[in-house]
Enzyme design. Sequence first.
Site, short mmCIF file in Angstrom:
data_model
loop_
_atom_site.label_atom_id
_atom_site.label_comp_id
_atom_site.label_asym_id
_atom_site.label_seq_id
_atom_site.Cartn_x
_atom_site.Cartn_y
_atom_site.Cartn_z
N ARG A 61 -0.09 14.51 12.98
CA ARG A 61 0.47 14.25 11.65
C ARG A 61 0.60 15.54 10.83
O ARG A 61 -0.06 15.74 9.81
CB ARG A 61 -0.34 13.18 10.93
CG ARG A 61 -0.30 11.88 11.74
CD ARG A 61 -0.91 10.73 11.05
NE ARG A 61 -0.05 10.23 9.99
CZ ARG A 61 -0.40 9.22 9.20
NH1 ARG A 61 -1.58 8.66 9.35
NH2 ARG A 61 0.39 8.80 8.26
N ASP A 73 4.48 0.64 11.92
CA ASP A 73 3.23 0.02 11.45
C ASP A 73 3.06 -1.39 11.96
O ASP A 73 1.96 -1.96 11.85
CB ASP A 73 3.19 0.02 9.92
CG ASP A 73 3.06 1.42 9.38
OD1 ASP A 73 3.29 1.62 8.17
OD2 ASP A 73 2.76 2.33 10.16
N ARG A 101 -8.56 -0.66 4.71
CA ARG A 101 -7.73 0.36 4.05
C ARG A 101 -6.42 -0.25 3.58
O ARG A 101 -5.83 0.20 2.61
CB ARG A 101 -7.40 1.50 5.01
CG ARG A 101 -8.59 2.20 5.59
CD ARG A 101 -8.19 3.52 6.18
NE ARG A 101 -7.76 4.40 5.08
CZ ARG A 101 -8.08 5.69 5.03
NH1 ARG A 101 -8.79 6.22 6.00
NH2 ARG A 101 -7.69 6.44 4.02
N CYS A 109 -5.16 12.10 12.53
CA CYS A 109 -5.98 10.89 12.65
C CYS A 109 -5.69 10.31 14.04
O CYS A 109 -5.09 10.96 14.88
CB CYS A 109 -5.62 9.91 11.54
SG CYS A 109 -3.95 9.36 11.67
N LYS A 164 0.85 -1.21 0.00
CA LYS A 164 0.00 0.00 0.00
C LYS A 164 0.87 1.25 0.00
O LYS A 164 0.66 2.18 -0.78
CB LYS A 164 -0.88 0.01 1.25
CG LYS A 164 -1.53 1.34 1.57
CD LYS A 164 -2.46 1.28 2.76
CE LYS A 164 -1.75 1.51 4.05
NZ LYS A 164 -1.48 2.92 4.38
N ASN A 165 1.91 1.26 0.84
CA ASN A 165 2.70 2.49 1.03
C ASN A 165 3.74 2.72 -0.06
O ASN A 165 4.46 3.69 -0.03
CB ASN A 165 3.33 2.49 2.42
CG ASN A 165 2.26 2.59 3.49
OD1 ASN A 165 1.10 2.87 3.19
ND2 ASN A 165 2.63 2.35 4.73
C1 EPZ Z 1 3.98 6.93 6.12
O1 EPZ Z 1 3.20 7.95 6.71
C2 EPZ Z 1 3.09 5.71 6.04
N1 EPZ Z 1 1.94 6.00 5.18
C3 EPZ Z 1 2.61 5.33 7.44
O2 EPZ Z 1 1.84 4.14 7.32
C4 EPZ Z 1 3.84 5.03 8.29
O3 EPZ Z 1 3.42 4.76 9.62
C5 EPZ Z 1 4.78 6.24 8.29
O4 EPZ Z 1 5.12 6.61 6.93
C6 EPZ Z 1 6.08 5.97 9.03
O5 EPZ Z 1 6.71 4.87 8.48
C7 EPZ Z 1 2.11 5.96 3.84
O6 EPZ Z 1 3.19 5.74 3.34
C8 EPZ Z 1 0.88 6.18 3.01
P1 EPZ Z 1 6.03 10.28 8.28
P2 EPZ Z 1 3.76 9.47 6.76
O7 EPZ Z 1 5.91 11.54 7.51
O8 EPZ Z 1 4.50 9.77 5.52
C9 EPZ Z 1 6.11 13.56 11.67
C10 EPZ Z 1 0.02 2.71 7.68
O9 EPZ Z 1 -0.45 2.18 8.69
N2 EPZ Z 1 6.01 14.54 10.58
O10 EPZ Z 1 7.27 9.45 8.14
O11 EPZ Z 1 2.64 10.36 7.16
C11 EPZ Z 1 4.81 12.80 11.86
O12 EPZ Z 1 3.91 13.53 12.68
C12 EPZ Z 1 0.46 4.16 7.71
O13 EPZ Z 1 0.19 2.14 6.57
C13 EPZ Z 1 6.14 15.88 10.86
O14 EPZ Z 1 6.33 16.28 12.00
O15 EPZ Z 1 4.78 9.35 7.99
C14 EPZ Z 1 5.26 11.53 12.53
O16 EPZ Z 1 5.38 11.76 13.92
C15 EPZ Z 1 0.24 4.80 9.09
N3 EPZ Z 1 6.03 16.78 9.85
C16 EPZ Z 1 6.65 11.30 11.93
O17 EPZ Z 1 7.06 12.55 11.35
C17 EPZ Z 1 5.81 16.40 8.54
O18 EPZ Z 1 5.74 17.27 7.64
C18 EPZ Z 1 6.65 10.23 10.83
O19 EPZ Z 1 5.77 10.63 9.84
C19 EPZ Z 1 5.69 15.02 8.27
C20 EPZ Z 1 5.79 14.10 9.29
#
Ligand code: EPZ
Length: 417
Positions: free
Chosen positions: A123, A306, A398, A118, A22-23
């Site tokens: 996020r 995850d 999802r 969420c 998915k990701n």
């Molecule tokens: C991706 O989300 C995945 N989703 C998530 O999978 C996964 O948990 C996550 O990466 C971490 O591996 C998809 O790829 C569609 P991040 P993403 O930006 O990109 C903070 C699932 O269950 N952050 O790496 O949103 C954020 O708040 C989902 O399949 C900022 O502060 O994750 C978090 O604490 C859930 N500012 C941390 O970084 C930003 O601009 C990691 O978020 C962006 C992120």
Amino acid sequence: MTKFIIEGGTALQGSLAVKGAKNSMLPIMAAAVLSSSTEDIVLQNIPSIFDMHVMTEILRSLGAKVKFADHTLRINVRDLHGFTIPEALMREMRSSIFLMGPLLARFGKVGVTYPGGCSIGPRPIDLHFKGLEALGAKISEEGDFIIASAPRLQGTEIHLDYPSVGATENLIMAAVLAQGKTTVNNAAQEPEIVDLQNFLNAMGADVRGAGTETLRIQGVESVGRCTHRIIPDRIVAGTYLMAAAITGGELLLQDIIPSHLDAVVAKMKEAGVLFQVAESSIKVTESKLKAVETLCTLPYPGFPTDLQAPMMALLTLAQGKSKITESVFEARFRHAEELNRLQAKIAVQGRTAYIQGVEKLFGAEVEATDLRAGAALILAGLAAEGQTVVHNIKYIDRGYENIENDLQKLGAKITRI
Ligand code: EPZ
């Protein structure tokens, strides 16, 4: 509201093939927007999951033609005309933020609404904005509506404050058609980023370094089309390995990339699970669960956030005291109280959960609060004595295609009603 009814106590037995990630699929679907080709872009090994259908609707709302059949997507962006993502679809799925980079690169303009938090945390998307502004985009916000514009993005040096997966992917896609060279330091190193790089380069982009913390993107005038097979879903794979382990069963998982699960297999071994690992398969052979002193979720190649919830379910039956620290998301422990309804013994303090292993779990009515929490509750229900009802299973759909069919094939007593 649909729910799963699970009769626990059956050890899973058999083999499963894991579908596309998915990701990886979601950013790659967004990246199709960059193409100048009038021909279809073909994506293979696509799981039929809710998030794929939402991304399909978003692309169609922008004027793309998208067809899905036999786990294959055919995307044609010849008539793409829109650059504003409908608010309802933005709210439906956070990953629509992946379209900012490619739409900005293609049209010089993009309109999105703030995707909103969420159940696993606020996020924010500040790192996405900082990177796009560094590339020359002007971003203005009117309430929840955000407009970004740039006549032509200019390559530059970007340093990410945190190796955000989404921000890394968005910035790669924005930089592909920018003028000159872009470097992204402290980039996320997930396998899904390598898959995105391979897809973009197959279309004619020039991206290097995916899988390391430094990416180099040489802007090109345009990119064409390609046929690409999405990598297997390491999170779905890890979920099923843990389902076999928690029920004391045997499972052969095929069509996977074992190295993507190194941290997961290492931690499960520490928890007393025995494996046979081969070129493109992993087999769980036996499990005598014992506590894991400490587990901390980290960006790749660390233990993936995850799989934190499914691992917590597994550890509820591991003799001794386990500790899990969730370092990636602010609030990703809501499944703990649901697991406690099955008579697990979990105490949460901030970003750390303390799990006291118990002899048995007992079936109860529980609620999925997010995709992976839902998966964790299914695993616990498979092991619990008696009947478990998991509500809110729309979250699970999802990211898992017909999870109950896969588990039934392995002998699980689970029905969707
Ligand atoms: C991706 O989300 C995945 N989703 C998530 O999978 C996964 O948990 C996550 O990466 C971490 O591996 C998809 O790829 C569609 P991040 P993403 O930006 O990109 C903070 C699932 O269950 N952050 O790496 O949103 C954020 O708040 C989902 O399949 C900022 O502060 O994750 C978090 O604490 C859930 N500012 C941390 O970084 C930003 O601009 C990691 O978020 C962006 C992120």
